[in-house]
Design an enzyme around this catalytic site. Structure first.
Site, PDB file in Angstrom:
ATOM      1  N   HIS A 171       0.867  -1.176   0.000  1.00 27.62           N
ATOM      2  CA  HIS A 171       0.000   0.000   0.000  1.00 27.62           C
ATOM      3  C   HIS A 171       0.905   1.227   0.000  1.00 27.62           C
ATOM      4  O   HIS A 171       1.984   1.194   0.601  1.00 27.62           O
ATOM      5  CB  HIS A 171      -0.841  -0.047   1.281  1.00 27.62           C
ATOM      6  CG  HIS A 171      -1.914   0.985   1.370  1.00 27.62           C
ATOM      7  ND1 HIS A 171      -1.666   2.298   1.700  1.00 27.62           N
ATOM      8  CD2 HIS A 171      -3.258   0.892   1.191  1.00 27.62           C
ATOM      9  CE1 HIS A 171      -2.814   2.964   1.725  1.00 27.62           C
ATOM     10  NE2 HIS A 171      -3.797   2.145   1.413  1.00 27.62           N
TER      11      HIS A 171
ATOM     12  N   ASP B 137       3.148  -4.213   8.317  1.00 27.67           N
ATOM     13  CA  ASP B 137       1.897  -3.483   8.114  1.00 27.67           C
ATOM     14  C   ASP B 137       0.758  -4.476   8.328  1.00 27.67           C
ATOM     15  O   ASP B 137       0.483  -5.315   7.473  1.00 27.67           O
ATOM     16  CB  ASP B 137       1.883  -2.895   6.702  1.00 27.67           C
ATOM     17  CG  ASP B 137       0.558  -2.219   6.373  1.00 27.67           C
ATOM     18  OD1 ASP B 137      -0.378  -2.282   7.199  1.00 27.67           O
ATOM     19  OD2 ASP B 137       0.471  -1.622   5.288  1.00 27.67           O
TER      20      ASP B 137
ATOM     21  N   GLN C 100      -4.422  -5.097   7.223  1.00 23.65           N
ATOM     22  CA  GLN C 100      -5.410  -6.024   6.673  1.00 23.65           C
ATOM     23  C   GLN C 100      -5.375  -7.387   7.345  1.00 23.65           C
ATOM     24  O   GLN C 100      -6.167  -8.257   7.002  1.00 23.65           O
ATOM     25  CB  GLN C 100      -5.214  -6.186   5.154  1.00 23.65           C
ATOM     26  CG  GLN C 100      -5.433  -4.913   4.359  1.00 23.65           C
ATOM     27  CD  GLN C 100      -6.863  -4.382   4.434  1.00 23.65           C
ATOM     28  OE1 GLN C 100      -7.790  -5.063   4.870  1.00 23.65           O
ATOM     29  NE2 GLN C 100      -7.046  -3.135   4.012  1.00 23.65           N
TER      30      GLN C 100
ATOM     31  N   LYS D 105     -10.380  -0.043  10.423  1.00 22.00           N
ATOM     32  CA  LYS D 105     -10.556  -1.233   9.585  1.00 22.00           C
ATOM     33  C   LYS D 105     -10.913  -2.458  10.413  1.00 22.00           C
ATOM     34  O   LYS D 105     -11.194  -3.521   9.876  1.00 22.00           O
ATOM     35  CB  LYS D 105      -9.270  -1.526   8.795  1.00 22.00           C
ATOM     36  CG  LYS D 105      -8.936  -0.460   7.763  1.00 22.00           C
ATOM     37  CD  LYS D 105      -7.642  -0.809   7.058  1.00 22.00           C
ATOM     38  CE  LYS D 105      -7.093   0.337   6.236  1.00 22.00           C
ATOM     39  NZ  LYS D 105      -7.833   0.612   5.012  1.00 22.00           N
TER      40      LYS D 105
ATOM     41  N   CYS E  68      -4.732   2.239  -3.751  1.00 27.32           N
ATOM     42  CA  CYS E  68      -3.478   2.749  -3.181  1.00 27.32           C
ATOM     43  C   CYS E  68      -2.344   1.740  -3.305  1.00 27.32           C
ATOM     44  O   CYS E  68      -1.479   1.660  -2.420  1.00 27.32           O
ATOM     45  CB  CYS E  68      -3.642   3.160  -1.718  1.00 27.32           C
ATOM     46  SG  CYS E  68      -4.852   4.441  -1.451  1.00 27.32           S
TER      47      CYS E  68
HETATM   48  C1  LIG Z   1      -2.328  -2.680   3.790  1.00 21.04           C
HETATM   49  C2  LIG Z   1      -2.655  -1.275   4.189  1.00 21.04           C
HETATM   50  N1  LIG Z   1      -1.693  -0.503   4.709  1.00 21.04           N
HETATM   51  C3  LIG Z   1      -1.929   0.765   5.092  1.00 21.04           C
HETATM   52  C4  LIG Z   1      -3.180   1.329   4.957  1.00 21.04           C
HETATM   53  C5  LIG Z   1      -3.368   2.741   5.394  1.00 21.04           C
HETATM   54  O1  LIG Z   1      -4.327   2.845   6.391  1.00 21.04           O
HETATM   55  P1  LIG Z   1      -4.846   4.282   6.816  1.00 21.04           P
HETATM   56  O2  LIG Z   1      -5.299   4.954   5.565  1.00 21.04           O
HETATM   57  O3  LIG Z   1      -5.972   3.999   7.752  1.00 21.04           O
HETATM   58  O4  LIG Z   1      -3.727   4.986   7.471  1.00 21.04           O
HETATM   59  C6  LIG Z   1      -4.208   0.557   4.410  1.00 21.04           C
HETATM   60  C7  LIG Z   1      -5.569   1.087   4.240  1.00 21.04           C
HETATM   61  O5  LIG Z   1      -5.953   1.797   3.377  1.00 21.04           O
HETATM   62  C8  LIG Z   1      -3.938  -0.770   4.019  1.00 21.04           C
HETATM   63  O6  LIG Z   1      -4.889  -1.541   3.485  1.00 21.04           O
END
Ligand SMILES: Cc1ncc(COP(=O)(O)O)c(C=O)c1O
Lengths: 161, 436
Positions: free
Chosen positions: B150, B227, B230, B253, B393
């Site tokens: 991401h 990270d 998910q 999430k 993203c």
């Molecule tokens: C794998 C992953 N990493 C990071 C993020 C970033 O999360 P946030 O936008 O809540 O900071 C997301 C969500 O969009 C994600 O799915």
């Protein structure tokens, strides 16, 4: 099964243009060119202006994107041949006004041709950028047309539709 | 309504059973609404999940009864708020298999990764003294990510590399999007200082082989950043067992409120890492010239804290733990399989990532031949079905897989089989509508 707004959005004429895209495939020797991207979805367009003696002959383009962006580019090609850059700019402005009207401005088909079928996009704000993609490219390309090589046509100065 | 999470318990011990999805749904008011005249079918939980009443009530109760700034002031409300805030931290520590002082509140995962990257950056410009030496990056050092990240777990590292002169490298993925371990063995070298990667891809739904990558990082003494955005909503998570140095997640999430996330870090590391944001509540003493910083986690929590969100997230963790993460995972995997198999059986529809039938969380991104993802999404929205469209993203991954955009359906504990069926029925009609 499809809701009214939705059928308004994807009218038959839009689906026709999205399948048979006018102006698709780049032509050589452009007078100006612009590349634009829709940041949210990665849709892209490269659009060329082919002008002679201050008159836009035609547009040609390539790219990929949703039905709305593709149809919109195709419809744009239909209405810009034979216009001055300034007249093109006015049509872009009229199109933008229609999309930003939240559905109040249905568009004038004398000005926008088939693109009035995109008036339904005004009710779907996230899709306005899709519809604008080619038009923004045209605007950008026109800006880069060398002013001295293509002087504005005095006969149309000041006319607005 | 019910103040208790929906649980199947025998005494205090959960009994083996599958999730009672109908009962769970009663806890989620947003699921009762309609969209364009139809019942909402919410299949965008990977973007953000809905929140149960237990979370909403906890947040509201905090404002109604306590509402005070934490770690400041001696009045009763401030004491209660501090107590609630720190209990929430305990709850999250338990949920993640960590200790409370290893849990730092951030506003989301993006903020957590940026906190880390800027703390490394501060160390690299000499802050933090000798203790912070292991966080110092120099020209020649390398940061490693995977190609499926991401943007939140990519751009902060690009920027850190640019600020410090370090080099960003990546582990490529194969055609199904799986990180290539043989490449990882080459990319992770003695020059590697940080290895950052997603536990579960937000596009493919596949679980990354964490232990293999951690082992490679350990061999060369690199720090590991996981990270867990998910994975936290879908799998039992134990950061200590996974043996990572840092982990990040977003509360929104995993049934929690917007505006709250977690940075986990091993205590010895967090205590040596220089702070990123500085200001009130993170210091031991301050003169006009300089300040001494508190140990972790306080040193990373400058300013008035999002207490209601933290207690809300703790309620979410409690809710999930009450359901039992093993059961959540089993149900989720079942839905993921149903999604992937169902979609891949539709003519002209292709599922990205692991082969349908292979393990994945409740998430599937797919392509419909001749129809752009935006149009697919709009068609589904018209039927009340919420999905995500675009590159989610993860543009480098989409580019690697040779697609500009995809449509993603993702599930949560409240997702029914009927909702997945509704999606499959709708996707089956897409090509006809768009004359593809
Ligand atoms: C794998 C992953 N990493 C990071 C993020 C970033 O999360 P946030 O936008 O809540 O900071 C997301 C969500 O969009 C994600 O799915």
């Amino acid at each position: 099964m499809a809701g009214d707004d939705f059928r308004e959005l994807y009218q038959d004429v839009l689906l026709d243009h999205s399948r048979e895209r006018h102006g698709y495939a780049l032509l050589p020797a452009p007078s100006a060119e612009s590349h634009q991207r829709n940041r949210s979805c990665g849709d892209e367009i490269t659009l060329r202006v082919h002008a002679r003696e201050g008159i836009v002959d035609c547009l040609s383009w390539t790219g990929q994107g949703c039905a709305i962006s593709q149809a919109s580019a195709s419809m744009l090609c239909d209405i810009t041949g034979g216009l001055t850059p300034r007249e093109c700019g006015l049509r872009v402005a009229a199109f933008r006004a229609m999309l930003q009207s939240r559905g109040k401005d249905g568009g004038d088909s004398d000005v926008l041709g088939d693109a009035v079928a995109l008036s339904g996009v005004a009710l779907y704000p996230p899709r306005i950028n899709c519809a604008m993609l080619a038009w923004v490219a045209l605007e950008d390309a026109l800006n880069s047309l060398d002013a001295s090589a293509h002087p504005p046509d005095p006969s149309t100065a000041g006319t607005t539709k | 309504m019910s103040g208790q999470p929906n649980r199947v318990t025998a005494g205090n011990r959960p009994v083996a059973a599958t999730l009672d999805v109908d009962a769970i749904r009663r806890d989620f008011p947003a699921l009762r609404r309609t969209v364009r005249g139809r019942p909402l079918v919410y299949l965008d939980s990977a973007a953000t999940s809905h929140k149960p009443l237990q979370v909403l009530d906890t947040e509201r109760r905090f404002y109604e009864r306590h509402n005070a700034a934490v770690h400041r002031g001696a009045h009763t409300l401030a004491g209660e708020a501090t107590e609630a805030f720190e209990s929430a931290r305990d709850r999250l520590a338990e949920f993640l298999g960590a200790r409370p002082n290893e849990i730092v509140w951030t506003s989301n995962a993006t903020a957590a990764i940026n906190l880390l990257a800027y703390a490394f950056s501060n160390a690299s410009s000499g802050r933090g003294g000798a203790e912070a030496d292991r966080f110092r990056l120099r020209a020649g050092d390398e940061i490693v990510v995977t190609e499926l990240e991401h943007h939140a777990n990519l751009i902060p590292w690009q920027e850190l590399a640019a600020r410090t002169g370090a080099t960003l490298r990546h582990i490529g993925v194969d055609d199904s999007g799986r990180p290539q371990l043989d490449q990882a063995r080459e990319v992770i070298s003695a020059r590697t200082r940080i290895v950052a990667f997603a536990h579960v891809s937000n596009v493919l739904g596949e679980v990354t082989p964490v232990s293999e990558i951690v082992a490679l990082a350990r061999e060369v003494g690199a720090l590991v950043v996981l990270d867990a955005c998910q994975s936290a909503p879908h799998l039992p998570l134990d950061v200590t067992a996974l043996d990572v140095d840092f982990a990040v997640l977003s509360g929104h999430k995993m049934l929690g409120p917007l505006g709250i996330g977690v940075l986990y870090g091993r205590a010895v590391l967090l205590d040596a890492l220089p702070p990123f944001l500085t200001g009130g509540s993170m210091i031991t003493s301050v003169t006009i010239e300089r300040a001494e910083f508190l140990p972790s986690p306080a040193r990373f929590e400058a300013g008035t804290q999002p207490v209601a969100q933290a207690v809300g997230l703790a309620a979410a963790a409690e809710y999930l733990a009450g359901l039992g993460m093993d059961r959540v995972h089993a149900r989720d995997a079942e839905l993921g399989k149903k999604l992937a198999l169902g979609l891949s059986e539709l003519p002209g529809t292709r599922v990205l990532g692991p082969a349908p039938g292979e393990p994945r969380v409740g998430l599937a991104s797919f392509l419909v031949d001749g129809v752009h993802a935006h149009d697919v999404g709009q068609f589904l929205d018209n039927l009340g079905i919420a999905v995500r469209v675009g590159h989610h993203c993860a543009e480098p991954l989409h580019r690697r897989l040779g697609v500009a955009a995809s449509t993603r359906a993702s599930t949560s504990v409240y997702t029914t089989d009927a909702e997945v069926d509704a999606l499959l029925d709708a996707v089956a009609q897409v090509r006809k509508f768009f004359r593809a």
